[in-house]
Scaffold this active site. Structure first.
Site, PDB file in Angstrom:
ATOM      1  N   ASP A 290       0.860  -1.175   0.000  1.00 53.48           N
ATOM      2  CA  ASP A 290       0.000   0.000   0.000  1.00 53.48           C
ATOM      3  C   ASP A 290       0.906   1.239   0.000  1.00 53.48           C
ATOM      4  O   ASP A 290       2.132   1.154   0.157  1.00 53.48           O
ATOM      5  CB  ASP A 290      -0.981  -0.008   1.183  1.00 53.48           C
ATOM      6  CG  ASP A 290      -2.217   0.863   0.894  1.00 53.48           C
ATOM      7  OD1 ASP A 290      -2.162   1.706  -0.017  1.00 53.48           O
ATOM      8  OD2 ASP A 290      -3.240   0.702   1.598  1.00 53.48           O
TER       9      ASP A 290
HETATM   10  C1  NOJ Z   1      -4.074   3.970   0.087  1.00 56.47           C
HETATM   11  C2  NOJ Z   1      -5.242   3.048   0.235  1.00 56.47           C
HETATM   12  O1  NOJ Z   1      -5.160   2.330   1.451  1.00 56.47           O
HETATM   13  C3  NOJ Z   1      -5.363   2.042  -0.887  1.00 56.47           C
HETATM   14  O2  NOJ Z   1      -6.573   1.359  -0.755  1.00 56.47           O
HETATM   15  C4  NOJ Z   1      -5.257   2.727  -2.229  1.00 56.47           C
HETATM   16  O3  NOJ Z   1      -5.380   1.776  -3.260  1.00 56.47           O
HETATM   17  C5  NOJ Z   1      -3.955   3.473  -2.314  1.00 56.47           C
HETATM   18  N1  NOJ Z   1      -3.897   4.466  -1.265  1.00 56.47           N
HETATM   19  C6  NOJ Z   1      -3.737   4.136  -3.673  1.00 56.47           C
HETATM   20  O4  NOJ Z   1      -4.601   5.176  -3.857  1.00 56.47           O
END
Ligand code: NOJ
Length: 764
Positions: A290
């Protein structure tokens, strides 16, 4: 009643049929695999590390904004494997051209974005989609979202979010399918099939990404990013099954969670990512971290330096680094310090190249992106028809005392009260991708268009969820008094739920509670429309109002869909994918709890498992949802009394519409193992089916339930115990209409997580 003239049901089904189902993630053909291996051999260490680097090409609200001369130079050097937060067919074509014409090895880039419930055409938020209890419409919305995404030049969505959420304080509950691992597994598989279409090399297919592996939804206290503390049994039986279902449906990628599980940050958890996901499940896809999560291993306190963080994440099995830049900047040093990391890097790069190969990008790097189609396809009629169907299906009728709904045709004057009634932006939900507020068909004009001619509809805001200002309440009360019927829209706006939007108090925000009380005190008939991205707690309002609809955030067709339901052009048939508690302090609470030695008892003189200051259980249970029709369940039959641990039993029942209108019912199958080596949940969903019946129509519904769906996780694997199994069929987890039982004749072993095994259903 019926589907209404605006929606071409046949076109909808044809879209579904033509777009087909994805097979499980296939192994690469031998020649493709050989190409990956040959490429890997040609790559320098820097080029390998470059493939693992996924920088942001822009910000969520300013896509592409970071692609400058320096960024392009890095692409030319082979220093980038993928970009996120980019979009646009023409722009991405040029960016891809730089990679495949100006870099040494001409490796195409992967372009990614969060398309969670739609790209430009926004559909209901995922929690609302789960409330449809209809995997086919869920698949269809993901399919149409993939079509728009691919046309815009993107290859990869960070969806579905398949985290189980049993604590509504957690704002990200809006992004998933709610509290139940079986429902979550069905919805996970449906979305993967929708995004990936007939296979990753098919036209308009994009890579799905099941996230956030594996227990992000169990964040302590519902605080986003906080630690999860779970037993291995709960992890395996509740939190991991939707990931397993996504893997089985062929999900090409997965994302690791931000949080730690029992003290081990997932992004550094080799036992979970490399062990369970890649080795035990033999899932061959790509794992991305993430956002910035590799660098955050330092904050977690498991790495002292970025070099250590890089080594830990690579060892754990994280193939690609989203946004932190730690792999790009520090993997080389980590490998110099510990050469045993090099084969792990090769494995990561092979998975990344394989994903690109699966999408056909090595054969045609411009396969995605179509500037001409991009001009015409967005929010097209077919996309809108599916959005409307989905929105209608997602609405849940929580209460309807005295049959207040549908609105009687004799109603002359309707007061619509609440600022949310004109908040079209909120209908877009929390992940908007390229959604635009102007695409939303608003509520008030839709009500006017759907109401019988001559109906007067007035709107007064009264109060907003973003302010404590009560000065508008008297005007709202006056409008209510002057009306025959009140539609009171109170709840959350889009920004109350979503990432980092945890709330400690689930009551109606702003001055809405005051507004609702004042309007209810007028004694006028009130229908509450409750938009939200999570269960809300407003017991006084919800108990006093005769009719309540949970309306979530419904996407671009929110207004017409709600008008259809309110005026009876469609009957509500959605069900709660998560129970609504009576008090925030009851959280987490879930229907599939184990019985305990002292089951909850209404008698407060007895010492039992309950709170003294609130009634037992949720206000509205999991699976709950009423209809404008009534349904009779009868003739439960099991085709055998006893099955082998490898066997299955057919559970059949007759469902009849005894009401006066065509409507949908969601038949739900629950099981219980009443006596086992460990305490088992009082009820577990193991099948459901949504079907439409005309008045007087009856159908025989048959579920095929396997013994393996009763398996209990134990350190040695999935254990099937011999003994009695109770079967319950009903209209919600708290409205069981039929009961039966069978026996598993002998002990055995299961292979897959019990809740991830999808139950075949037939209807005659
Ligand atoms: C953080 C989020 O937790 C995740 O779900 C997302 O895909 C990413 N940012 C990218 O935007």
């Amino acid at each position: 009643m019926g589907q209404g003239p605006q929606i071409d049901r046949r076109a909808l089904l044809a879209a579904g049929a033509a777009l087909g189902l994805a097979p499980a993630l296939p192994a690469l053909a031998a020649d493709q695999d050989a190409r990956v291996r040959a490429l890997l051999k040609q790559m320098t260490l820097d080029e390998k590390i470059g493939q693992t680097h996924q920088p942001a090409g822009g910000r969520q609200k300013a896509l592409n904004s970071k692609i400058d001369a320096t960024a392009l130079d890095l692409v030319r050097k082979g220093g980038v494997g993928s970009y996120l937060h980019v979009a646009g067919a023409a722009f991405l074509r040029e960016l891809q051209r730089t990679a495949v014409e100006e870099s040494r090895l001409k490796i195409p880039l992967l372009f990614a974005i969060d398309v969670v419930h739609g790209f430009r055409t926004l559909y209901p938020v995922p929690l609302a989609m789960a409330a449809t209890f209809d995997p086919e419409i869920v698949r269809a919305t993901a399919r149409m979202a993939a079509v728009e995404t691919a046309v815009s030049g993107l290859h990869w969505t960070f969806a579905p979010m398949v985290d189980i959420a049993r604590d509504p304080r957690w704002g990200r509950i809006v992004e998933g399918a709610g509290e139940d691992p079986y429902l979550g597994s069905v919805m996970a598989a449906a979305q993967v099939r929708g995004f990936q279409g007939q296979g990753l090399n098919a036209k308009d297919s994009i890579l799905a990404c099941a996230k956030h592996f594996g227990a992000y939804g169990a964040a302590a206290g519902g605080r986003d990013y906080d630690s999860a503390e779970l037993s291995d049994r709960t992890l395996n039986e509740v939190y991991l099954p939707p990931f397993h279902a996504a893997a089985k449906a062929g999900a090409g990628t997965m994302m690791t969670a931000f949080n730690d599980l029992n003290g081990e940050p997932t992004t550094a958890n080799a036992a979970l990512v490399r062990g369970v996901l890649k080795t035990q499940w033999t899932w061959p896809g790509l794992v991305v971290s993430d956002w910035n999560a590799i660098l955050e291993l330092i904050n977690h306190g498991v790495a002292e330096t970025p070099v250590q963080a890089a080594a830990l994440a690579l060892k754990a099995g994280v193939d690609m680094d989203m946004a932190s830049g730690v792999y790009a900047a520090h993997l080389k040093t980590a490998i110099a310090q510990d050469p045993s990391l090099l084969p792990l890097l090769d494995q990561a790069v092979a998975r990344i190249l394989t994903a690109k190969m699966r999408l056909g990008l090595f054969d045609d790097p411009y396969r995605f992106g179509d500037p001409e189609r991009e001009k015409t396809i967005f929010v097209g009629p077919e996309h809108r028809a599916i959005a409307r169907e989905a929105a209608r299906k997602a609405v849940v009728l929580l209460k309807n005392d005295g049959g207040l709904l549908p609105i009687a045709p004799t109603t002359r004057k309707i007061a619509v009260i609440g600022a949310l009634a004109t908040d079209s932006l909120s209908q877009l939900g929390s992940w908007k991708a390229r959604g635009q507020v102007g695409d939303v068909a608003p509520l008030l004009p839709a009500l006017q268009a759907t109401a019988p001619a001559g109906t007067e509809i007035v709107h007064v805001a009264g109060a907003s969820p973003r302010s404590d200002d009560e000065s508008g309440v008297p005007a709202a009360v006056a409008a209510a008094k002057a009306a025959d019927l009140v539609l009171l829209m109170v709840g959350e706006d889009f920004d109350h739920s979503g990432e980092s939007r945890s709330r400690s108090d689930l009551s109606l925000p702003g001055a809405q509670e005051t507004l609702a009380r004042a309007v209810l005190a007028t004694g006028k008939p009130v229908v509450v429309l409750l938009p939200s991205g999570r269960p809300l707690v407003a017991p006084e309002v919800l108990e006093k109002a005769p009719a309540v609809l949970a309306t979530w955030f419904l996407g671009v067709e929110a207004g017409p869909a709600l008008a259809d339901i309110l005026f009876g052009k469609a009957a509500p048939g959605g069900r709660l994918p998560v129970g609504f508690p009576r008090a925030t302090g009851q959280s987490p609470t879930y229907y599939a709890h184990v019985p305990t030695g002292r089951p909850a008892d209404p008698d407060l003189a007895k010492d039992t498992v309950r709170y003294h200051d609130v009634d037992i259980g949720p206000l509205f249970p999991f699976g709950h949802g009423l209809s404008y029709a009534a349904f009779a369940y009868s003739d439960l039959a099991l085709d055998r009394d006893s099955i082998a641990p490898t066997g299955a039993v057919k559970v059949s029942l007759t469902l009849a519409n005894t009401g006066a209108v065509e409507a949908d019912e969601v038949v739900q199958l629950y099981v219980r193992d009443p006596v086992a080596g460990v305490a088992r949940p009082v009820k577990e969903l193991r099948g459901f089916h949504r079907l439409t019946l005309k008045p007087g129509e009856r159908r025989r519904v048959t579920f095929t339930l396997a013994a393996a769906q009763l398996a209990i996780w134990s350190p040695g694997g999935w254990r099937i115990e011999a003994g009695k199994v109770e079967v319950m069929v009903g209209s919600s987890s708290a409205d069981i209409r039929l009961r039966g039982a069978f026996a598993i004749a002998a002990p055995g072993k299961g292979r897959d997580p019990a809740a991830a095994i999808l139950t075949p259903v037939s209807v005659v």
